[in-house]
Design an enzyme around this catalytic site. Sequence first.
Site, mmCIF file in Angstrom:
data_model
loop_
_atom_site.group_PDB
_atom_site.id
_atom_site.type_symbol
_atom_site.label_atom_id
_atom_site.label_comp_id
_atom_site.label_asym_id
_atom_site.label_seq_id
_atom_site.Cartn_x
_atom_site.Cartn_y
_atom_site.Cartn_z
ATOM 1 N N ALA A 125 3.275 2.272 7.781
ATOM 2 C CA ALA A 125 4.380 1.449 7.969
ATOM 3 C C ALA A 125 3.907 0.590 8.605
ATOM 4 O O ALA A 125 2.769 0.820 10.302
ATOM 5 C CB ALA A 125 5.880 1.659 8.670
ATOM 6 N N ILE A 130 0.752 -1.401 0.206
ATOM 7 C CA ILE A 130 -0.305 -0.156 -0.170
ATOM 8 C C ILE A 130 0.619 1.281 0.142
ATOM 9 O O ILE A 130 0.409 2.318 -1.016
ATOM 10 C CB ILE A 130 -1.182 -0.024 0.839
ATOM 11 C CG1 ILE A 130 -2.380 -1.275 1.045
ATOM 12 C CG2 ILE A 130 -1.624 1.424 0.966
ATOM 13 C CD1 ILE A 130 -2.733 -1.282 2.475
ATOM 14 N N TYR A 181 -2.349 -6.679 17.098
ATOM 15 C CA TYR A 181 -2.864 -5.357 15.766
ATOM 16 C C TYR A 181 -3.940 -4.688 16.205
ATOM 17 O O TYR A 181 -4.212 -3.054 15.596
ATOM 18 C CB TYR A 181 -2.459 -6.778 14.502
ATOM 19 C CG TYR A 181 -2.986 -5.662 12.855
ATOM 20 C CD1 TYR A 181 -1.900 -5.714 12.354
ATOM 21 C CD2 TYR A 181 -4.413 -5.857 12.678
ATOM 22 C CE1 TYR A 181 -2.031 -4.650 11.460
ATOM 23 C CE2 TYR A 181 -4.633 -5.564 11.322
ATOM 24 C CZ TYR A 181 -2.902 -4.367 10.734
ATOM 25 O OH TYR A 181 -3.126 -4.064 9.233
ATOM 26 N N ILE A 206 3.055 -3.767 10.657
ATOM 27 C CA ILE A 206 3.481 -5.286 10.260
ATOM 28 C C ILE A 206 1.501 -6.339 11.195
ATOM 29 O O ILE A 206 1.070 -5.907 11.743
ATOM 30 C CB ILE A 206 3.987 -6.120 11.094
ATOM 31 C CG1 ILE A 206 4.447 -5.070 12.214
ATOM 32 C CG2 ILE A 206 5.892 -5.223 10.169
ATOM 33 C CD1 ILE A 206 5.643 -5.907 13.571
ATOM 34 N N THR A 207 1.741 -8.069 11.003
ATOM 35 C CA THR A 207 1.090 -8.254 11.767
ATOM 36 C C THR A 207 1.958 -8.960 12.724
ATOM 37 O O THR A 207 3.131 -9.755 11.534
ATOM 38 C CB THR A 207 -0.167 -9.125 10.952
ATOM 39 O OG1 THR A 207 0.639 -9.631 9.474
ATOM 40 C CG2 THR A 207 -1.173 -7.991 10.804
#
Length: 240
Positions: free
Chosen positions: A83, A14, A147, A85-86
């Site tokens: 930015a 993205i 998350y 993350i998972t």
Amino acid sequence: MTKVALVTGGTRGIGAAISRALAEAGHRVAASYAGNDEAAAKFQAETGIPVFKWDVGDYDACAAGIAKVEADIGPIDILVNNAGITRDGFFHKMTKESWSDVIRTNLDSLFNMTRPVIEGMRARSFGRIIVISSINGQKGQMGQVNYSAAKAGDIGFVKALAQENANKNITVNAITPGYIGTDMVSAMPEAALQRVIAGIPVGRLGKPEEIAAMVVFLASEQGAFATGATFAVNGGQYMA
Ligand SMILES: NC(=O)c1ccc[n+]([C@@H]2O[C@H](COP(=O)([O-])OP(=O)(O)OC[C@H]3O[C@@H](n4cnc5c(N)ncnc54)[C@H](OP(=O)(O)O)[C@@H]3O)[C@@H](O)[C@H]2O)c1
């Protein structure tokens, strides 16, 4: 209106689409990344957009990275905190490390990246801060307590910071993408992905460019009256 834009995680997925779209809209763009040098070099070669490497979870690294971007390109007018993350897994099996990695990258990063630029934006009476949150920060998602918590926190950050800075012509908004076809989503097990797609009324994954188009609007002069808002771009999967 050419402005200087910085997109975190702007070299892949993205973020890469956002970097490209902001450049196409006439802005001078810098893209940051964490460690995938190969992807970053390919992105820079293809787009001509300069790339900068640092960890958005590290405050000192962010301050130093931003200083370098500003020295090279100019004061940052548009900050896209993209930015993320998972580290998925059920909470009853989640390690402290998985929790902390996700909170620092997806939530602490908002402090780390925004604090060094906000005073300059206030002094210049212009700023656009856009945070890429997630549908799962709105609805919650099993297997993503870390998350979902971080992405919900992103939305609270946006609402409060927008109120503090509205009188300085600085807007602060969140975008909550649904499931978008990037490396992050490709990492899901195929069966789980098919179940997700079945629950999206539009009947497909989103495209990174469909998030980027919303960013370009929010970054523009025409976006000046939108602040403190959360824009869902999720194919109808969740209507908050
Ligand atoms: N994909 C989706 O369906 C979806 C849905 C909702 C929300 N989102 C959110 O949208 C954002 C972008 O997702 P994506 O799918 O495009 O992810 P992606 O394809 O995995 O790309 C992540 C980007 O973030 C960078 N990054 C990761 N950790 C970083 C760190 N600690 N410091 C600096 N940069 C870091 C990566 O750099 P490297 O290339 O160096 O690794 C990469 O450029 C994330 O915040 C994600 O949570 C995604």
